[in-house]
Motif scaffolding. Sequence first.
Motif, PDB file in Angstrom:
ATOM      1  N   ILE A 277       0.833  -1.202   0.000  1.00 13.00           N
ATOM      2  CA  ILE A 277       0.000   0.000   0.000  1.00 13.00           C
ATOM      3  C   ILE A 277       0.872   1.258   0.000  1.00 13.00           C
ATOM      4  CG2 ILE A 277      -1.710   1.294   1.327  1.00 13.00           C
ATOM      5  CD1 ILE A 277      -2.821  -1.352   2.317  1.00 13.00           C
ATOM      6  N   THR A 278       1.976   1.222   0.751  1.00 12.11           N
ATOM      7  CA  THR A 278       2.878   2.375   0.799  1.00 12.11           C
ATOM      8  C   THR A 278       3.512   2.640  -0.565  1.00 12.11           C
ATOM      9  OG1 THR A 278       3.357   1.867   3.122  1.00 12.11           O
ATOM     10  CG2 THR A 278       4.873   3.344   1.976  1.00 12.11           C
ATOM     11  N   ALA A 279       3.851   1.566  -1.269  1.00 11.70           N
ATOM     12  CA  ALA A 279       4.510   1.740  -2.570  1.00 11.70           C
ATOM     13  C   ALA A 279       3.552   2.284  -3.623  1.00 11.70           C
ATOM     14  CB  ALA A 279       5.095   0.405  -3.036  1.00 11.70           C
ATOM     15  N   GLU A 282      -2.391   2.772  -2.653  1.00 14.02           N
ATOM     16  CA  GLU A 282      -3.734   2.240  -2.834  1.00 14.02           C
ATOM     17  C   GLU A 282      -3.724   0.742  -2.530  1.00 14.02           C
ATOM     18  OE1 GLU A 282      -5.086   2.472  -6.810  1.00 14.02           O
ATOM     19  OE2 GLU A 282      -3.305   1.513  -7.685  1.00 14.02           O
ATOM     20  N   VAL A 283      -4.936   0.204  -2.291  1.00 14.88           N
ATOM     21  CA  VAL A 283      -5.113  -1.239  -2.089  1.00 14.88           C
ATOM     22  C   VAL A 283      -5.457  -1.835  -3.447  1.00 14.88           C
ATOM     23  CG1 VAL A 283      -6.282  -3.006  -0.752  1.00 14.88           C
ATOM     24  CG2 VAL A 283      -5.987  -0.730   0.219  1.00 14.88           C
ATOM     25  N   ARG A 284      -4.608  -2.707  -3.964  1.00 13.50           N
ATOM     26  CA  ARG A 284      -4.651  -3.062  -5.378  1.00 13.50           C
ATOM     27  C   ARG A 284      -5.500  -4.288  -5.723  1.00 13.50           C
ATOM     28  NH1 ARG A 284       0.852  -2.175  -8.480  1.00 13.50           N
ATOM     29  NH2 ARG A 284      -0.705  -1.652 -10.054  1.00 13.50           N
ATOM     30  N   SER A 285      -6.112  -4.961  -4.764  1.00 17.09           N
ATOM     31  CA  SER A 285      -6.947  -6.116  -5.101  1.00 17.09           C
ATOM     32  C   SER A 285      -8.187  -6.121  -4.208  1.00 17.09           C
ATOM     33  CB  SER A 285      -6.171  -7.429  -4.924  1.00 17.09           C
ATOM     34  OG  SER A 285      -5.894  -7.677  -3.577  1.00 17.09           O
ATOM     35  N   ARG A 286      -9.185  -6.798  -4.682  1.00 15.07           N
ATOM     36  CA  ARG A 286     -10.446  -6.849  -3.946  1.00 15.07           C
ATOM     37  C   ARG A 286     -10.299  -7.614  -2.639  1.00 15.07           C
ATOM     38  NH1 ARG A 286     -16.167  -9.247  -6.400  1.00 15.07           N
ATOM     39  NH2 ARG A 286     -17.437  -8.797  -4.542  1.00 15.07           N
ATOM     40  N   ARG A 287      -9.528  -8.692  -2.667  1.00 17.53           N
ATOM     41  CA  ARG A 287      -9.342  -9.491  -1.452  1.00 17.53           C
ATOM     42  C   ARG A 287      -8.630  -8.680  -0.382  1.00 17.53           C
ATOM     43  NH1 ARG A 287      -5.310 -12.387   0.454  1.00 17.53           N
ATOM     44  NH2 ARG A 287      -4.068 -12.023  -1.411  1.00 17.53           N
ATOM     45  N   LYS A 288      -7.625  -7.902  -0.778  1.00 16.80           N
ATOM     46  CA  LYS A 288      -6.924  -7.068   0.185  1.00 16.80           C
ATOM     47  C   LYS A 288      -7.816  -5.955   0.717  1.00 16.80           C
ATOM     48  CE  LYS A 288      -2.362  -7.964  -1.802  1.00 16.80           C
ATOM     49  NZ  LYS A 288      -1.171  -7.390  -2.493  1.00 16.80           N
ATOM     50  N   ARG A 289      -8.678  -5.432  -0.138  1.00 16.29           N
ATOM     51  CA  ARG A 289      -9.619  -4.409   0.339  1.00 16.29           C
ATOM     52  C   ARG A 289     -10.576  -4.982   1.378  1.00 16.29           C
ATOM     53  NH1 ARG A 289      -9.440  -2.549  -5.098  1.00 16.29           N
ATOM     54  NH2 ARG A 289     -11.264  -3.809  -5.657  1.00 16.29           N
ATOM     55  N   ASN A 290     -10.975  -6.229   1.182  1.00 17.35           N
ATOM     56  CA  ASN A 290     -11.855  -6.863   2.166  1.00 17.35           C
ATOM     57  C   ASN A 290     -11.143  -7.024   3.508  1.00 17.35           C
ATOM     58  OD1 ASN A 290     -13.988  -7.079   0.363  1.00 17.35           O
ATOM     59  ND2 ASN A 290     -13.364  -9.108  -0.351  1.00 17.35           N
ATOM     60  N   ILE A 291      -9.845  -7.321   3.468  1.00 13.96           N
ATOM     61  CA  ILE A 291      -9.088  -7.465   4.718  1.00 13.96           C
ATOM     62  C   ILE A 291      -8.981  -6.120   5.431  1.00 13.96           C
ATOM     63  CG2 ILE A 291      -6.798  -7.976   5.640  1.00 13.96           C
ATOM     64  CD1 ILE A 291      -6.550 -10.124   3.485  1.00 13.96           C
ATOM     65  N   ASP A 323     -14.676   1.281   3.396  1.00 12.04           N
ATOM     66  CA  ASP A 323     -14.876   0.429   2.222  1.00 12.04           C
ATOM     67  C   ASP A 323     -13.612  -0.337   1.837  1.00 12.04           C
ATOM     68  OD1 ASP A 323     -13.399   2.584   1.451  1.00 12.04           O
ATOM     69  OD2 ASP A 323     -14.558   3.021  -0.365  1.00 12.04           O
ATOM     70  N   GLY A 324     -12.538  -0.232   2.658  1.00 12.27           N
ATOM     71  CA  GLY A 324     -11.315  -0.973   2.388  1.00 12.27           C
ATOM     72  C   GLY A 324     -10.276  -0.223   1.586  1.00 12.27           C
ATOM     73  N   THR A 325     -10.572   0.993   1.176  1.00 11.13           N
ATOM     74  CA  THR A 325      -9.611   1.807   0.437  1.00 11.13           C
ATOM     75  C   THR A 325      -8.808   2.664   1.413  1.00 11.13           C
ATOM     76  OG1 THR A 325     -11.252   3.563   0.110  1.00 11.13           O
ATOM     77  CG2 THR A 325     -11.098   1.856  -1.588  1.00 11.13           C
ATOM     78  N   VAL A 326      -7.801   3.369   0.895  1.00 11.13           N
ATOM     79  CA  VAL A 326      -7.003   4.289   1.711  1.00 11.13           C
ATOM     80  C   VAL A 326      -6.973   5.647   1.030  1.00 11.13           C
ATOM     81  CG1 VAL A 326      -5.561   2.500   2.751  1.00 11.13           C
ATOM     82  CG2 VAL A 326      -4.852   3.528   0.586  1.00 11.13           C
ATOM     83  N   ILE A 327      -6.879   6.691   1.832  1.00 13.64           N
ATOM     84  CA  ILE A 327      -6.815   8.056   1.312  1.00 13.64           C
ATOM     85  C   ILE A 327      -5.679   8.788   2.012  1.00 13.64           C
ATOM     86  CG2 ILE A 327      -9.272   8.165   0.750  1.00 13.64           C
ATOM     87  CD1 ILE A 327      -9.633   9.817   3.337  1.00 13.64           C
TER      88      ILE A 327
END
Length: 427
Positions: A277-279, A282-291, A323-327
């Motif tokens: 996410i730091t690199a 953003e969260v680049r996959s749906r599974r990671k967003r769910n986590i 919603d699992g995203t980052v801002i």
Amino acid sequence: MDTIASFFSFITTPVSWVIVQFHALYGTIFGPDTGWAWGLSIVSLVVLIRICLIPLFVKQIKSTRNMQVLQPKMKAIQERYKNDKQRQSEEMMKLYKETGTNPLSSCLPILAQSPFFFALYHVLSSIASGKTIGVINQSLLDSARQAHIFGAPLAAKFTDSSDKVASLSASLTDVRVVTAIMIVLMSASQFYTQRQLMTKNVDLTVKTPYMQQQKMLMYIFPLIFAVTGINFPVGVLVYWLTTNVWTMGQQMYVINQNPTPGSKAQDQYLQRLLKSITAHSEVRSRRKRNIVKAIVAKGPDRNDNERKFVTGLAKVGLAAQADGTVIRSETASAEAESGGAARRQQPKRQTKAQRQAAAAAHPGTEKPAEDKDSEAADDMAKTSLQKKDEPQDTKSKPTGKPAAGSARQAKSGQRKGPQRPKHPSKK
């Protein structure tokens, strides 16, 4: 073992049919009478069975995790109803029903796989005895008896006599060396699989009897495989070794991608997720967003690994959303920096001599409130010391006149002041 295998004889025909189909495929590549053709047929049978058992494996993972989460509640029920076994069982079943947990789900893959294992054992035993079974006719039987894996026939065992091994066109030394290596590999893979589960994928903050039970199984299962493995034919050892390797790889994938909350594996996974996410910001996959979504939803109930993950996001100026995203968030970054910065140090308090020297150097300045307070405290301390040094009478001298307070405290009907003792003749 033969009695158990014959009990599952109803599935020997499907198992033998699958082996024959794979043998026909590999026989065109390696030759129909080679150990590679028959050995790879057994390996392919294992892979096919384990693919079919993947839904049961998913249920096993969910059941195991639910059992780990319920261990504290189960322990509380056992302590509360330790003298009433019936009530204890009722409360346990109620807990399972409320949480949708089935204790037998963790055994489903083994129970579902056992018929195929015993059916294969029955097929290989029949090949060793020279008997046709299922769809394996006489020509296939002769081909299987000629197949060797590193010099050991598929139907040979570690405990077979030299005469029986010679009838299969092999030497006793080759059979025992190959079977011993397979037994060691089978036991080692089983031990590593269980140890990986205990050291990486268990919440170490919760100490329960379930963990002690799993720790015991980590040593018991490899010992059982080592003792019983000498009675398995080479083909069954190939089957069981392939199963253990598949289970080990499958478990490694689950631990790396979906670890147990609070475990060491979760800490490692969240650190990798934080770097990703730091690199990319953003969260680049749906599974990671769910986590990430699940971590945000926990709020104050997050474990140490999840709190460390959220703090790591804040340090780089990111904030996880519902919603699992980052801002980007400057507030989160400022809070992380202020939390990690050292507090402002207070000025060191001066002694009385230093304050007096400073006052002498600047006679026109007024003493600060701190100095006044300290001087007042010093004066009070001196006064208390002087009072302690003064001698005090332990008893007050009696006076002729009673004190005013004692006169008021006298009871009604009594004469005030000192009273004479009554005459002995008077009552």
